[in-house]
Design an enzyme around this catalytic site. Structure first.
Site, PDB file in Angstrom:
ATOM      1  N   HIS A 193      45.534  27.173  21.054  1.00 46.87           N
ATOM      2  CA  HIS A 193      45.809  25.745  20.855  1.00 46.87           C
ATOM      3  C   HIS A 193      46.085  25.438  19.391  1.00 46.87           C
ATOM      4  O   HIS A 193      46.967  24.654  19.052  1.00 46.87           O
ATOM      5  CB  HIS A 193      44.608  24.917  21.324  1.00 46.87           C
ATOM      6  N   ARG A 299      65.378  25.641  26.505  1.00 49.01           N
ATOM      7  CA  ARG A 299      64.543  26.538  27.317  1.00 49.01           C
ATOM      8  C   ARG A 299      63.384  25.705  27.863  1.00 49.01           C
ATOM      9  O   ARG A 299      62.406  25.463  27.160  1.00 49.01           O
ATOM     10  CB  ARG A 299      63.997  27.686  26.459  1.00 49.01           C
ATOM     11  N   ARG A 335      68.670  24.150  30.587  1.00 48.91           N
ATOM     12  CA  ARG A 335      68.577  25.300  31.497  1.00 48.91           C
ATOM     13  C   ARG A 335      67.390  25.105  32.424  1.00 48.91           C
ATOM     14  O   ARG A 335      66.304  24.724  31.984  1.00 48.91           O
ATOM     15  CB  ARG A 335      68.386  26.587  30.685  1.00 48.91           C
ATOM     16  N   GLU A 428      73.900  36.624  32.520  1.00 49.25           N
ATOM     17  CA  GLU A 428      72.979  37.566  31.874  1.00 49.25           C
ATOM     18  C   GLU A 428      72.640  38.735  32.794  1.00 49.25           C
ATOM     19  O   GLU A 428      71.879  39.615  32.431  1.00 49.25           O
ATOM     20  CB  GLU A 428      71.708  36.845  31.416  1.00 49.25           C
ATOM     21  N   ASN A 451      70.652  38.428  25.490  1.00 48.95           N
ATOM     22  CA  ASN A 451      69.312  39.042  25.393  1.00 48.95           C
ATOM     23  C   ASN A 451      68.979  39.843  26.653  1.00 48.95           C
ATOM     24  O   ASN A 451      68.549  40.990  26.594  1.00 48.95           O
ATOM     25  CB  ASN A 451      68.231  37.980  25.194  1.00 48.95           C
ATOM     26  N   ASP A 452      69.186  39.185  27.798  1.00 46.70           N
ATOM     27  CA  ASP A 452      68.909  39.899  29.045  1.00 46.70           C
ATOM     28  C   ASP A 452      70.047  40.836  29.425  1.00 46.70           C
ATOM     29  O   ASP A 452      69.819  41.939  29.920  1.00 46.70           O
ATOM     30  CB  ASP A 452      68.659  38.899  30.183  1.00 46.70           C
ATOM     31  N   ARG A 462      63.879  44.672  26.539  1.00 45.47           N
ATOM     32  CA  ARG A 462      64.077  43.929  25.291  1.00 45.47           C
ATOM     33  C   ARG A 462      62.797  43.801  24.475  1.00 45.47           C
ATOM     34  O   ARG A 462      62.828  43.471  23.296  1.00 45.47           O
ATOM     35  CB  ARG A 462      64.678  42.538  25.577  1.00 45.47           C
ATOM     36  N   CYS A 499      74.690  32.237  24.038  1.00 47.62           N
ATOM     37  CA  CYS A 499      73.433  31.629  23.587  1.00 47.62           C
ATOM     38  C   CYS A 499      72.350  32.686  23.375  1.00 47.62           C
ATOM     39  O   CYS A 499      71.228  32.348  23.018  1.00 47.62           O
ATOM     40  CB  CYS A 499      72.965  30.545  24.549  1.00 47.62           C
TER      41      CYS A 499
HETATM   42  C1  PEP Z   1      69.347  35.474  27.186  1.00 42.62           C
HETATM   43  O1  PEP Z   1      68.851  36.236  28.036  1.00 42.62           O
HETATM   44  O2  PEP Z   1      70.203  35.823  26.349  1.00 42.62           O
HETATM   45  C2  PEP Z   1      68.878  34.073  27.097  1.00 42.62           C
HETATM   46  C3  PEP Z   1      69.486  33.183  26.356  1.00 42.62           C
HETATM   47  O3  PEP Z   1      67.763  33.763  27.789  1.00 42.62           O
HETATM   48  P1  PEP Z   1      66.252  34.146  27.357  1.00 42.62           P
HETATM   49  O4  PEP Z   1      66.286  34.769  25.998  1.00 42.62           O
HETATM   50  O5  PEP Z   1      65.498  32.866  27.393  1.00 42.62           O
HETATM   51  O6  PEP Z   1      65.860  35.097  28.445  1.00 42.62           O
HETATM   52 MG    MG Z   2      67.695  35.394  29.660  1.00 43.08          MG
END
Ligand code: PEP
Ligand code: MG
Length: 582
Positions: A193, A299, A335, A428, A451-452, A462, A499
């Protein structure tokens, strides 16, 4: 003069700051026991009731101060009132005073320690949090016993709080936040917290440093680099001057921020949108200050952290409305909650999975748990009534999944008698991005979640440092996939952004502009940097340079990327006020 010491801890809230050390809190452990005589029992119990009341008032005051801040779930403070009213806690303190004839402070410490021991023995994250709640309440009560009036304390100079026990919210709330440069503490994780509060006030925190009093004395100069988790005690002139470089970078960064509160065009006149990735309404303020051309990714999972149950439609509505108002008429892509993988809310009954990132996640959950899906969509549509907003769905794999999801959104909009929002896919999952063409007629916009996408394409987690060498956004095969996706969207006149973090790395900006990307979505404080680079790129020259991308297989990517940046940008990257090694 004692020598510089560098302590290494865990970065909990990022940033950096320097000031003189101010010690907070003694350890809750009892050091000496103070006895009373029988005739003092009544006074001690009356005093106990008084300080409980004072503490209660204090927490209520904090809650009312924080209630204007929609991102902070004030229920994290309600727990303290529950402890203050807990019959077991009250009963045991009174019993300790009356039977053992300990004074009130000793009795509170003894009983609190009993609770803490039991919570710690349970070993789970939940009980660890309860244990630190107990520390908070115990310290608060004792501060009143010591005639601490509970009022906000101010400092004459910037300080670094050195918290000698579990870091608790009162450590932040009871001081003038504008003078707290950073916090160093022995324990407390990223989701505690206190860390959540510190983050909302942009106070950097480094945790996990044992025996702080062996290294730091009150009043010592302390420099905290909470990006890397380093704490410099009595920093040398060299470290201080590097720190000054950070400070002058910060000044240069401020200038870039002011400069780029306007649209950016490449050197040859192509407009490029640079939007922000955010989680909290406060991030939307930062996004605006940093010159975001809109919000490309909200997010929404953040809404779920620290909650014991799914937030109601009304709570969600307020959260989205607050973000949309702060977006100030600029486009905003919300999202849907990406539950699953490494983001499992406390209240969510997630079955055991061997492979959560490949498991029941995001749209896969929503299509089954319709009430969650419909509640979120209804809240967004209602909040979006007067705003430029769109809904993005994460983890879409097949067209059918997307059509099913879109049908649910349409039915919610129809039930509310409101317009169907613009809806897009977060690409993704490899199957989806490789089939992007088939989605084109059914979606309003696209975004690439690198990212994914990289982890699924390279079979490299990741979050796993061991396989990080495989997790590479500039692997030629990956670049080809991104290039084809951008081309597909551009050929179809489909707005497309990236993104994922790839778009926020300034080493990739020229490459991505060359591949045809016209919309970036990145964390807010990267926006001025990316815009400054874009303004220095000729998009035609960049496109020409990356047209040879197929020939790069086999060349070390650090080398060709550096060559590409040198050719397209000269020394622009070196002149940017981006972070330097301390
Ligand atoms: C991604 O996967 O690139 C993405 C933007 O989503 P997150 O990082 O929240 O999984
Ligand atoms: Mg993602």
């Amino acid at each position: 003069m004692r020598k510089e010491t560098r302590l290494n801890g865990i970065p909990v809230v990022s940033g950096w700051g320097a000031g003189s050390a101010y010690f907070v809190g003694r350890a809750v452990q009892q050091t000496s026991t103070v006895s009373i005589s029988r005739q003092d029992i009544g006074d001690e119990i009356m005093r106990f009731n008084e300080i409980r009341e004072m503490a209660r008032k204090d927490y209520r005051q904090y809650i009312s101060e924080l209630s204007s801040n929609t991102s902070i779930d004030t229920s994290i403070l309600n727990i303290y009132e529950h402890i203050l009213d807990d019959p077991a806690f009250i009963g045991q303190v009174v019993e300790t005073v009356t039977t053992k004839l300990y004074d009130l402070e000793t009795s509170i410490r003894v009983v609190s320690n009993e609770f803490i021991k039991r919570f710690d023995a349970a070993g789970t994250a939940y009980f660890k949090e309860r244990s630190s709640d107990m520390v908070e309440v115990c310290e608060k009560l004792i501060s009143f016993l010591h005639r601490d009036d509970g009022r906000m304390k101010t400092f004459l100079e910037p300080v670094v709080l050195v918290v000698l026990r579990t870091f608790t919210p009162t450590d932040i709330l009871s001081y003038d936040k504008s003078k707290i440069e950073a916090v160093v503490t022995t324990s407390g994780g990223k989701t505690s917290h206190a860390a959540i509060l510190a983050r909302s006030y942009s106070i950097p925190v480094v945790s996990g440093i044992p025996n702080l009093t062996d290294h730091i004395r009150p009043g010592d100069q302390v420099l905290v680099d909470a990006e890397k988790g380093h704490v410099f005690v009595r920093p040398t002139a060299t470290v201080r001057s590097r720190y000054k470089r950070l400070a002058s970078d910060a000044a240069a960064f401020e200038r870039l921020k002011t400069k780029w509160r306007r649209p950016v065009y490449t050197h040859d006149g192509i407009q490029i949108d640079v939007l922000a990735n955010i989680s909290l309404p406060e991030d939307a303020d930062e996004a605006r200050e940093c010159g975001a051309d809109g919000i490309g990714l909200v997010r929404t999972e953040y809404l779920l952290s620290n909650r014991k149950e799914m937030p109601s439609e009304q709570i969600q509505y307020k959260y989205y409305r607050s973000i949309l108002e702060k977006a100030n008429k600029k486009p905003c892509v919300i999202r849907l909650m990406d539950i699953g993988g490494d983001k499992i809310p406390k209240f969510f009954d997630m079955p055991f999975e061997f492979n959560p990132f490949m498991g029941w996640r995001a749209i896969r959950i929503f299509l089954e748990q319709r009430d969650l899906f419909e509640t979120q969509v209804a809240a967004i549509i209602r909040a979006g009534e007067k705003h430029d907003y769109a809904i993005m769905i994460p983890m879409v794999t097949t067209l059918q999944e997307w059509l099913d999801a879109k049908a649910v959104i349409a039915s919610v909009a129809a039930k509310l008698s409101m317009k169907m929002p613009r809806c897009g896919v977060l690409f993704e999952v490899p199957l989806a991005i490789l089939e992007m063409e088939t989605f084109m007629k059914e979606i309003d916009f696209a975004s690439i979640g690198t990212n994914d996408l990289i982890q699924y394409l390279s079979a490299a987690d990741r979050n796993n440092a061991k396989v990080n060498y495989l997790y590479n956004p500039v692997e030629p095969a990956f670049i080809r996939i991104v290039r084809n996706a951008i081309k597909c969207a551009n050929d179809n006149g489909m707005p497309l952004s990236i993104c994922g973090e790839m778009a926020g790395n300034w080493m990739h900006t020229a490459l991505l502009v060359g591949l045809g990307l016209r919309r970036f979505s990145v964390i807010p404080r990267t926006i001025p940097i990316i815009k400054e680079i874009i303004a220095n790129i000729s998009s035609a020259k960049a496109a020409e340079s990356v047209s040879h991308i197929d020939a790069i297989s086999g060349t070390p990517e650090a080398q060709w990327l550096a060559n590409l940046n040198r050719r397209l940008l000269g020394d622009v990257l070196e002149r940017l006020p981006v972070e330097v090694e301390v």
